[in-house]
Scaffold this motif. Structure first.
Motif, PDB file in Angstrom:
ATOM      1  N   LEU A 157      27.515 -28.392 -10.264  1.00  0.00           N
ATOM      2  CA  LEU A 157      28.093 -28.082 -11.585  1.00  0.00           C
ATOM      3  C   LEU A 157      27.086 -28.335 -12.700  1.00  0.00           C
ATOM      4  O   LEU A 157      26.951 -27.534 -13.633  1.00  0.00           O
ATOM      5  N   ASN A 158      26.382 -29.473 -12.547  1.00  0.00           N
ATOM      6  CA  ASN A 158      25.407 -29.808 -13.587  1.00  0.00           C
ATOM      7  C   ASN A 158      24.197 -28.880 -13.568  1.00  0.00           C
ATOM      8  O   ASN A 158      23.662 -28.523 -14.619  1.00  0.00           O
ATOM      9  N   ILE A 159      23.793 -28.480 -12.348  1.00  0.00           N
ATOM     10  CA  ILE A 159      22.679 -27.513 -12.276  1.00  0.00           C
ATOM     11  C   ILE A 159      23.112 -26.199 -12.939  1.00  0.00           C
ATOM     12  O   ILE A 159      22.386 -25.622 -13.746  1.00  0.00           O
ATOM     13  N   GLU A 160      24.344 -25.774 -12.609  1.00  0.00           N
ATOM     14  CA  GLU A 160      24.854 -24.533 -13.220  1.00  0.00           C
ATOM     15  C   GLU A 160      24.896 -24.663 -14.742  1.00  0.00           C
ATOM     16  O   GLU A 160      24.500 -23.749 -15.465  1.00  0.00           O
ATOM     17  N   ARG A 161      25.364 -25.836 -15.180  1.00  0.00           N
ATOM     18  CA  ARG A 161      25.451 -26.058 -16.631  1.00  0.00           C
ATOM     19  C   ARG A 161      24.063 -25.924 -17.275  1.00  0.00           C
ATOM     20  O   ARG A 161      23.882 -25.206 -18.270  1.00  0.00           O
ATOM     21  N   LEU A 162      23.087 -26.607 -16.627  1.00  0.00           N
ATOM     22  CA  LEU A 162      21.740 -26.580 -17.220  1.00  0.00           C
ATOM     23  C   LEU A 162      21.118 -25.184 -17.181  1.00  0.00           C
ATOM     24  O   LEU A 162      20.472 -24.746 -18.121  1.00  0.00           O
ATOM     25  N   ARG A 163      21.378 -24.491 -16.053  1.00  0.00           N
ATOM     26  CA  ARG A 163      20.781 -23.135 -15.955  1.00  0.00           C
ATOM     27  C   ARG A 163      21.417 -22.184 -16.971  1.00  0.00           C
ATOM     28  O   ARG A 163      20.738 -21.368 -17.574  1.00  0.00           O
ATOM     29  N   LEU A 164      22.743 -22.325 -17.102  1.00  0.00           N
ATOM     30  CA  LEU A 164      23.429 -21.479 -18.094  1.00  0.00           C
ATOM     31  C   LEU A 164      22.924 -21.785 -19.502  1.00  0.00           C
ATOM     32  O   LEU A 164      22.681 -20.885 -20.300  1.00  0.00           O
ATOM     33  N   LYS A 165      22.741 -23.107 -19.737  1.00  0.00           N
ATOM     34  CA  LYS A 165      22.264 -23.538 -21.052  1.00  0.00           C
ATOM     35  C   LYS A 165      20.863 -22.947 -21.292  1.00  0.00           C
ATOM     36  O   LYS A 165      20.598 -22.376 -22.359  1.00  0.00           O
ATOM     37  N   GLU A 166      20.038 -23.065 -20.242  1.00  0.00           N
ATOM     38  CA  GLU A 166      18.669 -22.566 -20.382  1.00  0.00           C
ATOM     39  C   GLU A 166      18.675 -21.047 -20.612  1.00  0.00           C
ATOM     40  O   GLU A 166      17.956 -20.534 -21.460  1.00  0.00           O
ATOM     41  N   ARG A 167      19.540 -20.388 -19.823  1.00  0.00           N
ATOM     42  CA  ARG A 167      19.589 -18.922 -19.954  1.00  0.00           C
ATOM     43  C   ARG A 167      20.060 -18.529 -21.364  1.00  0.00           C
ATOM     44  O   ARG A 167      19.513 -17.646 -21.998  1.00  0.00           O
ATOM     45  N   THR A 168      21.092 -19.250 -21.814  1.00  0.00           N
ATOM     46  CA  THR A 168      21.622 -18.965 -23.158  1.00  0.00           C
ATOM     47  C   THR A 168      20.546 -19.205 -24.208  1.00  0.00           C
ATOM     48  O   THR A 168      20.340 -18.390 -25.108  1.00  0.00           O
ATOM     49  N   GLU A 169      19.854 -20.357 -24.013  1.00  0.00           N
ATOM     50  CA  GLU A 169      18.796 -20.677 -24.990  1.00  0.00           C
ATOM     51  C   GLU A 169      17.702 -19.615 -24.990  1.00  0.00           C
ATOM     52  O   GLU A 169      17.204 -19.219 -26.036  1.00  0.00           O
ATOM     53  N   ARG A 170      17.392 -19.168 -23.751  1.00  0.00           N
ATOM     54  CA  ARG A 170      16.334 -18.155 -23.631  1.00  0.00           C
ATOM     55  C   ARG A 170      16.775 -16.854 -24.330  1.00  0.00           C
ATOM     56  O   ARG A 170      16.029 -16.236 -25.061  1.00  0.00           O
ATOM     57  N   ILE A 171      18.040 -16.495 -24.046  1.00  0.00           N
ATOM     58  CA  ILE A 171      18.553 -15.258 -24.665  1.00  0.00           C
ATOM     59  C   ILE A 171      18.544 -15.389 -26.187  1.00  0.00           C
ATOM     60  O   ILE A 171      18.069 -14.508 -26.907  1.00  0.00           O
ATOM     61  N   VAL A 172      19.046 -16.560 -26.655  1.00  0.00           N
ATOM     62  CA  VAL A 172      19.084 -16.784 -28.106  1.00  0.00           C
ATOM     63  C   VAL A 172      17.666 -16.708 -28.680  1.00  0.00           C
ATOM     64  O   VAL A 172      17.418 -16.066 -29.702  1.00  0.00           O
ATOM     65  N   GLU A 173      16.738 -17.365 -27.924  1.00  0.00           N
ATOM     66  CA  GLU A 173      15.344 -17.379 -28.382  1.00  0.00           C
ATOM     67  C   GLU A 173      14.776 -15.953 -28.438  1.00  0.00           C
ATOM     68  O   GLU A 173      14.158 -15.559 -29.428  1.00  0.00           O
ATOM     69  N   GLU A 174      15.048 -15.208 -27.340  1.00  0.00           N
ATOM     70  CA  GLU A 174      14.538 -13.822 -27.293  1.00  0.00           C
ATOM     71  C   GLU A 174      15.135 -12.979 -28.418  1.00  0.00           C
ATOM     72  O   GLU A 174      14.431 -12.240 -29.101  1.00  0.00           O
ATOM     73  N   ARG A 175      16.462 -13.145 -28.560  1.00  0.00           N
ATOM     74  CA  ARG A 175      17.137 -12.348 -29.600  1.00  0.00           C
ATOM     75  C   ARG A 175      16.633 -12.741 -30.979  1.00  0.00           C
ATOM     76  O   ARG A 175      16.418 -11.895 -31.840  1.00  0.00           O
ATOM     77  N   THR A 176      16.454 -14.087 -31.149  1.00  0.00           N
ATOM     78  CA  THR A 176      15.956 -14.568 -32.447  1.00  0.00           C
ATOM     79  C   THR A 176      14.570 -13.995 -32.707  1.00  0.00           C
ATOM     80  O   THR A 176      14.270 -13.541 -33.822  1.00  0.00           O
ATOM     81  N   ALA A 177      13.749 -14.004 -31.632  1.00  0.00           N
ATOM     82  CA  ALA A 177      12.386 -13.475 -31.791  1.00  0.00           C
ATOM     83  C   ALA A 177      12.446 -11.994 -32.163  1.00  0.00           C
ATOM     84  O   ALA A 177      11.736 -11.539 -33.067  1.00  0.00           O
ATOM     85  N   LYS A 178      13.343 -11.289 -31.441  1.00  0.00           N
ATOM     86  CA  LYS A 178      13.477  -9.849 -31.720  1.00  0.00           C
ATOM     87  C   LYS A 178      13.970  -9.615 -33.144  1.00  0.00           C
ATOM     88  O   LYS A 178      13.484  -8.742 -33.857  1.00  0.00           O
ATOM     89  N   LEU A 179      14.956 -10.477 -33.512  1.00  0.00           N
ATOM     90  CA  LEU A 179      15.542 -10.369 -34.841  1.00  0.00           C
ATOM     91  C   LEU A 179      14.472 -10.634 -35.906  1.00  0.00           C
ATOM     92  O   LEU A 179      14.385  -9.945 -36.917  1.00  0.00           O
ATOM     93  N   ARG A 180      13.658 -11.678 -35.575  1.00  0.00           N
ATOM     94  CA  ARG A 180      12.594 -12.048 -36.515  1.00  0.00           C
ATOM     95  C   ARG A 180      11.589 -10.887 -36.646  1.00  0.00           C
ATOM     96  O   ARG A 180      11.150 -10.562 -37.729  1.00  0.00           O
TER      97      ARG A 180
END
Lengths: 442, 122
Positions: A157-180
């Motif tokens: 559960l915790n691995i899933e949580r961390l991976r989801l968090k990482e994926r979300t962060e990555r997506i947010v980062e990518e989108r933010t970069a794209k947005l920027r």
């Protein structure tokens, strides 16, 4: 015995609680695995704990406690107990009194006696395995296998949580970069547009200034030319013979022509730049017609043409909000043309009427007429039906274009009609009785 | 004989005006820009000032402003003769500077003569 069981149960609950409480604080998988490996080593009293993941037919250690995994430590797909745990998705217990368990060399070297392999199901598939190893000869019990299931679920559960968090962060980062990036591109575009706009404004102002200066500068030398020619004709420098007089008259005629051309170019340039100020006031249209007609009656008499005017009573009393001078200018342009293109003995009529919310003014002549194909082009700049006509009749080719622009500024329209060459022509314009907003502003 | 001062920065224009004014029976004098105009106005009495607008380095409006500021010469009757359309200078300025007539160049001499005679009350 009961106390032992109680102690054990208490230990288990304490472990689950600690693991749950600490695991949630882990910010990455390394931290998470370290917490689990330490707790598991303590709880199971094991010397070695390894967390390994399944990758392309191999089980590869990711994090280990109590053993160095720097040398090759992978387990190839096969009949080993570790693979069995993964494939069956269920814990597997093994024991070897001699320390002869089938484990990778770095572990095997330490003579492990007992092992508990527990598969870890991440996002619905057994993708990793926890190996808890004792070097001393103490077997793992079925209860251990049961306990490990609960712990492994926590880990998953915790691995899933961390991976989801990482994926979300990555997506947010990518989108933010794209947005920027998009924002930056947009800002650059706005900056470019602003720059272009400023340049255009400067250019436009420079163009206006150029036209202004040029037209004024062109007129300046014309003044002494005109004065000198007039002085000669006046006899200021002695009497002239008829041929000499005609020569100076020709100079004067062409100075006048050039002056008119400069004035027309100036008017067109000002209209384009929106620099002509319109003074809209209530005017009696009939009165404006009378004023213009006044100038043309004499001209027609001299050229032996008949001039008539038709102003119905309702038009005489009608007040319309227009720039009086500009409306008179348009009527003059039409009448000038009529006089120019009507031979001696012909007729010119200036008429007005109220029709469908518009005042219509027309100038009809019995002059040389206009070929049908030329009519649509009459109001375009510098258009002349026939170049020889310009030489014969003069004119700048801008008069009708100016008339059209002035009438359009009143929210009106212009037109021309002719039955053909030699059959006269009629020029008209219509302006709305009520000034529309867009028509009112210059 | 009425004395007229013509002010402009174009020598041909000035000479032409001077000949024209003399043929019409006036004592014509010319000045090449603001400084010379003010100096001449102070030296002699003039009945009329004919002033150009497009002059360098000081234009006709600024020249006239300076003339109107000087009590010794401020009352000179003035006609402005220029290639610039009247509305570009503005009615308010013309009124404030007491410009009696505005003649658009290139001038027609017969019209110009009429305007001069009117201003001089002839």
């Amino acid at each position: 015995m009961a106390e032992d069981a109680y102690q054990k149960a208490y230990g288990e609950i304490a472990l689950f609680y600690r693991i749950s409480a600490n695991a949630i604080k882990a910010e990455n998988e390394e931290q998470l695995l370290d917490i689990f490996l330490h707790e598991l080593a303590m709880f199971f009293d094991a010397e070695i704990v390894v967390y390994a993941e399944r990758k392309d037919g191999e089980i590869v250690p990711c994090r280990a406690l109590g053993v160095q995994t720097s040398e090759p430590c992978v387990i190839k797909e096969g009949e080993t107990s570790c693979w069995k745990a993964l494939k069956e998705n269920s814990p597997v217990i093994e024991f070897s009194k001699e320390g002869n368990l089938d484990l990778p060399q770095p572990i095997k070297r330490l003579k492990p006696r007992a092992v508990l392999h527990a598969p870890v199901t991440i996002f619905g598939a057994p993708k990793a395995v926890l190996c808890i190893i004792r070097l001393r000869p103490e077997r793992f019990e079925e209860s251990d296998a049961k306990n490990i299931k609960v712990i492994v679920n926590q880990l998953a559960l915790n691995i899933e949580r961390l991976r989801l968090k990482e994926r979300t962060e990555r997506i947010v980062e990518e989108r933010t970069a794209k947005l920027r990036e998009t924002e930056e591109a947009l800002m650059n575009m706005i900056a470019d547009l602003n720059k272009a706009y400023r340049e255009l404004r400067t250019l436009d102002a420079a163009k206006d200034e150029f036209i202004n200066i040029t037209t004024h500068e062109l007129k300046t030398p014309l003044t002494p030319i005109k004065i000198q020619a007039q002085l000669w004709l006046d006899g200021a420098y002695g009497e002239l013979n008829e041929k000499q007089k005609e020569s100076f008259r020709m100079i004067l005629r062409n100075v006048t022509r050039l002056t008119l051309l400069i004035d027309d170019i100036m008017t067109i340039a000002k209209l384009d730049a929106g620099k002509i100020i319109f003074h809209f006031e209530k005017h009696l249209i009939g009165k404006l017609m009378e004023e213009v007609a006044e100038d043309f009656r004499d001209v027609c008499r001299v050229r032996r043409m008949s001039f008539s005017m038709n102003i119905p009573d309702e038009l005489r009393k009608l007040e319309v909000e227009v720039d009086g001078e500009r409306i008179k200018q348009v009527m003059s342009i039409y009448l000038d043309n009529a006089v120019k293109f009507t031979p001696e003995g012909g007729s010119i009529a200036l008429s007005g009427e109220v029709k469908d919310g518009f005042v219509e003014i027309t100038v009809a002549d019995s002059g040389i007429g206009i070929p049908e194909e030329a009519i649509p082009k009459l109001f375009t700049r510098f258009y002349q039906v026939d170049k020889t006509i310009t030489r014969k009749y003069g004119g700048t080719g801008l008069g009708l274009a100016i008339a059209k622009a002035l009438i359009e500024k009143h929210g009106g329209r212009v037109w021309a009609k002719s039955a053909g060459l030699g059959k006269g022509s009629t020029f008209g314009f219509a302006i709305p009785l009520k000034k529309s907003k867009e028509g009112g502003e210059a | 004989m009425k004395r007229i001062l013509a002010v402009c920065d174009d020598r041909d224009m000035l000479e032409s005006l001077s000949v024209f004014l003399k043929t019409r029976g006036y004592d014509a004098d010319i000045a090449f820009g603001r400084d010379e105009a003010i100096r001449k106005l102070k030296e002699k009495h003039y009945d009329l000032l004919i002033l150009d607008y497009l002059m360098r380095p000081v234009n006709g409006v600024d020249t006239l402003m300076d003339i109107r500021k000087d009590p010794k010469i401020s009352s000179i009757k003035t006609i402005m003769a220029t290639a610039v359309p009247r509305d570009e200078i503005g009615e308010e300025t013309l009124k404030k500077l007491k410009v009696l007539e505005y003649v658009q160049k290139p001038v027609d001499l017969h019209e110009f003569e009429k305007v001069i005679r009117k201003v001089l009350g002839e």
